[in-house]
Design a protein around this motif. Structure first.
Motif: not given
Length: 215
Positions: A59-60, A66-68, A74-75, A92-93
């Motif tokens: 939820m950050d 950033q990680l995406m 995405i799993y 985010a995606m």
């Protein structure tokens, strides 16, 4: 030509299914993994060489996008407020232009489990299912190339033995190994064009009954 590397972000990477998937994907030279975990103490300590660790929460609002960045798949292997988490993941995606999503859900969200086992399943977990149903609805309404896996009751046998049912079929069987679900996830990461926009039940063949044998 060398095959392009598949970059996968695993959300809930310390979960029991995800741990199997991390090890299976760790055998692949053409995969790079990023593992998001809230509690580093839950990591096994023998994560494969192709895995990077990120500590934080799904939820950050800053960390997840950033990680995406630059990811292909995405799993997600989550619990709790999965509907809220799903909404955040999908946003985010979309922001980062990531299309492929593999999401582990639960049997029973469509009342698709027949017979005595269906009644038992409703009694046992029915109250917990609304967020999972809401999560699946959000994913199906999104523009992502999703695969939703509605897993049967999970057990820890060291085996890969599963079959699938479609969204409109009655659920089969009562149980499936976590390793089997992880093997299917691994197959989808490596072959992201398989089972796109599919929502399937996952069970071990021949496990029909009134409830799982271990329950």
């Amino acid at each position: 030509m060398t095959k392009a590397t598949t970059k996968v972000l695993i959300l809930g990477a310390s979960g029991q299914i995800a741990r199997w998937a991390v090890q299976m994907l760790g055998e692949r030279k053409d995969v790079e993994q990023t593992l998001l975990v809230r509690d580093p103490k839950k990591l096994t300590g023998n994560e494969p060489a192709n895995a990077k660790i990120a500590i934080g929460d799904v939820m950050d609002k800053k960390l997840l996008p950033q990680l995406m960045e630059g990811k292909d798949v995405i799993y997600a292997n989550l619990a709790g407020d999965v509907d809220k988490q799903t909404g955040h993941i999908l946003a985010a995606m979309q922001a980062k232009g990531v299309k492929r999503l593999i999401f582990v859900n639960s049997l029973g969200i469509y009342d698709e489990v027949p017979g005595t086992f269906g009644e038992w399943n409703r009694r046992e977990i029915g109250q917990y299912l609304p967020p999972y149903r809401a999560s699946a609805d959000l994913i199906e309404a999104s523009g992502t190339d999703y695969t939703i896996l509605r897993a049967a009751w999970l057990q820890d046998d060291d085996e890969v033995d599963y079959e699938i049912t479609t969204r409109d079929q009655p659920f089969k069987g009562t149980e499936v190994s976590r390793k089997s679900v992880a093997a299917l996830v691994t197959d989808l990461v490596i072959h992201p064009d398989r089972m796109v926009r599919a929502n399937v039940g996952v069970n071990k063949p021949g496990t029909d009954g009134d409830k799982p044998v271990f329950a």
